[in-house]
Design a protein around this motif. Structure first.
Motif, short mmCIF file in Angstrom:
data_model
loop_
_atom_site.label_atom_id
_atom_site.label_comp_id
_atom_site.label_asym_id
_atom_site.label_seq_id
_atom_site.Cartn_x
_atom_site.Cartn_y
_atom_site.Cartn_z
N ARG A 77 -136.70 -52.93 -11.40
CA ARG A 77 -136.67 -53.24 -12.83
C ARG A 77 -135.58 -52.45 -13.56
O ARG A 77 -134.86 -52.98 -14.39
CB ARG A 77 -138.05 -52.93 -13.44
N LEU A 78 -135.48 -51.18 -13.26
CA LEU A 78 -134.56 -50.33 -14.02
C LEU A 78 -133.20 -50.15 -13.36
O LEU A 78 -132.21 -50.01 -14.06
CB LEU A 78 -135.19 -48.96 -14.29
N MET A 79 -133.15 -50.14 -12.04
CA MET A 79 -131.87 -49.87 -11.37
C MET A 79 -131.06 -51.15 -11.11
O MET A 79 -129.91 -51.08 -10.75
CB MET A 79 -132.11 -49.11 -10.06
N LYS A 80 -131.69 -52.30 -11.26
CA LYS A 80 -131.02 -53.61 -11.23
C LYS A 80 -130.26 -53.94 -9.93
O LYS A 80 -129.13 -54.41 -9.98
CB LYS A 80 -130.05 -53.74 -12.41
N PRO A 81 -130.87 -53.72 -8.77
CA PRO A 81 -130.18 -54.18 -7.56
C PRO A 81 -130.23 -55.69 -7.48
O PRO A 81 -131.12 -56.31 -8.09
CB PRO A 81 -131.00 -53.55 -6.43
N PRO A 82 -129.30 -56.33 -6.76
CA PRO A 82 -129.40 -57.77 -6.57
C PRO A 82 -130.71 -58.11 -5.85
O PRO A 82 -131.23 -57.29 -5.09
CB PRO A 82 -128.20 -58.12 -5.70
N ALA A 83 -131.22 -59.29 -6.09
CA ALA A 83 -132.53 -59.69 -5.55
C ALA A 83 -132.60 -59.52 -4.03
O ALA A 83 -133.62 -59.10 -3.50
CB ALA A 83 -132.84 -61.13 -5.94
N ASP A 84 -131.49 -59.84 -3.34
CA ASP A 84 -131.53 -59.76 -1.88
C ASP A 84 -131.51 -58.32 -1.35
O ASP A 84 -131.78 -58.10 -0.17
CB ASP A 84 -130.38 -60.57 -1.27
N LYS A 85 -131.21 -57.35 -2.20
CA LYS A 85 -131.18 -55.95 -1.76
C LYS A 85 -132.26 -55.10 -2.44
O LYS A 85 -132.39 -53.92 -2.15
CB LYS A 85 -129.81 -55.35 -2.05
N ALA A 86 -133.02 -55.70 -3.33
CA ALA A 86 -134.00 -54.94 -4.11
C ALA A 86 -135.06 -54.29 -3.22
O ALA A 86 -135.38 -53.11 -3.40
CB ALA A 86 -134.67 -55.85 -5.14
N THR A 87 -135.59 -55.02 -2.27
CA THR A 87 -136.64 -54.47 -1.42
C THR A 87 -136.11 -53.34 -0.55
O THR A 87 -136.76 -52.29 -0.42
CB THR A 87 -137.26 -55.58 -0.54
N VAL A 88 -134.92 -53.52 0.02
CA VAL A 88 -134.35 -52.48 0.88
C VAL A 88 -134.04 -51.22 0.07
O VAL A 88 -134.32 -50.11 0.51
CB VAL A 88 -133.09 -53.00 1.60
N TYR A 89 -133.49 -51.40 -1.13
CA TYR A 89 -133.20 -50.25 -1.99
C TYR A 89 -134.49 -49.53 -2.38
O TYR A 89 -134.57 -48.30 -2.36
CB TYR A 89 -132.45 -50.72 -3.24
N THR A 90 -135.51 -50.29 -2.70
CA THR A 90 -136.79 -49.71 -3.07
C THR A 90 -137.40 -48.95 -1.88
O THR A 90 -137.89 -47.84 -2.04
CB THR A 90 -137.76 -50.79 -3.57
N LEU A 91 -137.36 -49.55 -0.70
CA LEU A 91 -137.89 -48.88 0.48
C LEU A 91 -137.11 -47.62 0.81
O LEU A 91 -137.69 -46.59 1.19
CB LEU A 91 -137.92 -49.83 1.68
N ALA A 92 -135.78 -47.68 0.66
CA ALA A 92 -134.96 -46.48 0.86
C ALA A 92 -135.35 -45.40 -0.15
O ALA A 92 -135.45 -44.22 0.20
CB ALA A 92 -133.48 -46.83 0.74
N SER A 93 -135.60 -45.81 -1.38
CA SER A 93 -136.02 -44.87 -2.43
C SER A 93 -137.37 -44.25 -2.10
O SER A 93 -137.57 -43.05 -2.28
CB SER A 93 -136.09 -45.57 -3.79
N ILE A 94 -138.28 -45.06 -1.61
CA ILE A 94 -139.60 -44.56 -1.21
C ILE A 94 -139.46 -43.56 -0.06
O ILE A 94 -140.08 -42.50 -0.06
CB ILE A 94 -140.55 -45.72 -0.84
N GLY A 95 -138.61 -43.90 0.90
CA GLY A 95 -138.36 -42.98 2.01
C GLY A 95 -137.80 -41.65 1.54
O GLY A 95 -138.24 -40.58 1.98
N VAL A 96 -136.84 -41.71 0.62
CA VAL A 96 -136.26 -40.49 0.09
C VAL A 96 -137.30 -39.70 -0.70
O VAL A 96 -137.38 -38.46 -0.58
CB VAL A 96 -135.03 -40.80 -0.79
#
Length: 194
Positions: A149-168
């Motif tokens: 919602r806030l970081m605005k990744p493209p739809a096709d990368k949103a889940t991967v970015y979110t999972l990477a964020s959760i991992g971090v």
């Protein structure tokens, strides 16, 4: 700006809608830090102080105040530092996932995501209910909703970015916990003369 109680309640009960409100708000880092992060980050610490020194830890009993204080002070500092460190990491990860590298947006995500974890810390008041702090894992869901919602990744990368964020976020929590263990053990050693 929404009050602390309203914001926390809304993040728990209707997080998607609250992230939309947070997104639209102008950011005053100092106001968020003083009016939201500090009071909520204090909940598990005050509860642990009371629970561990006055009520006692199951199988161990009451802990000495000086031993508990060291861990609590470290935890409080780590909570505050964690907000800034995680916001920095979210910002640095953003370009790899086509997201907006905006520290202010990352700060919002970082400041509001731990809400469930901080609120669940109230169970430290009664150490035998400490296992209920696992309810704080809901914060990972808040992160899952807040990052796209806030970081605005493209739809096709949103889940991967979110999972990477959760991992971090998980790794950051483990590092802070490991350091806290050394701080507490050091405090215990110096208190006992070891």
């Amino acid at each position: 700006m929404t009050t602390l109680i309203d914001r926390a309640r809304n993040l728990i009960l209707k997080p998607a809608e609250e992230w939309a409100v947070i997104e639209a708000e102008p950011l005053d880092k100092q106001a968020v830090l003083i009016g939201y992060v500090l009071p909520l980050a204090a909940i598990p610490l005050v509860a642990a102080l009371i629970g561990q020194t006055l009520i006692g830890v199951p199988g161990i009993g009451r802990l000495p105040l000086d031993l508990v204080i060291g861990g609590i002070l470290y935890s409080f500092a780590a909570s505050i530092a964690g907000v800034f460190v995680f916001a920095f990491i979210l910002t640095k990860l953003a370009p790899y996932f086509g997201a907006e590298a905006d520290f202010d947006r990352a700060f919002k995500v970082s400041a509001y995501t731990p809400t469930a974890s901080w609120l669940a810390g109230i169970f430290m008041l009664l150490p035998f209910l400490g296992f209920l702090t696992l309810l704080g894992l809901y914060s990972f869901y808040l992160l899952f909703l807040g990052v796209p919602r806030l970081m605005k990744p493209p739809a096709d990368k949103a889940t991967v970015y979110t999972l990477a964020s959760i991992g971090v976020a998980f790794l950051l929590a483990m590092v802070f916990a490991a350091v806290q263990t050394f701080v507490v053990m050091g405090s215990a050693g110096s208190a006992t003369g070891l």
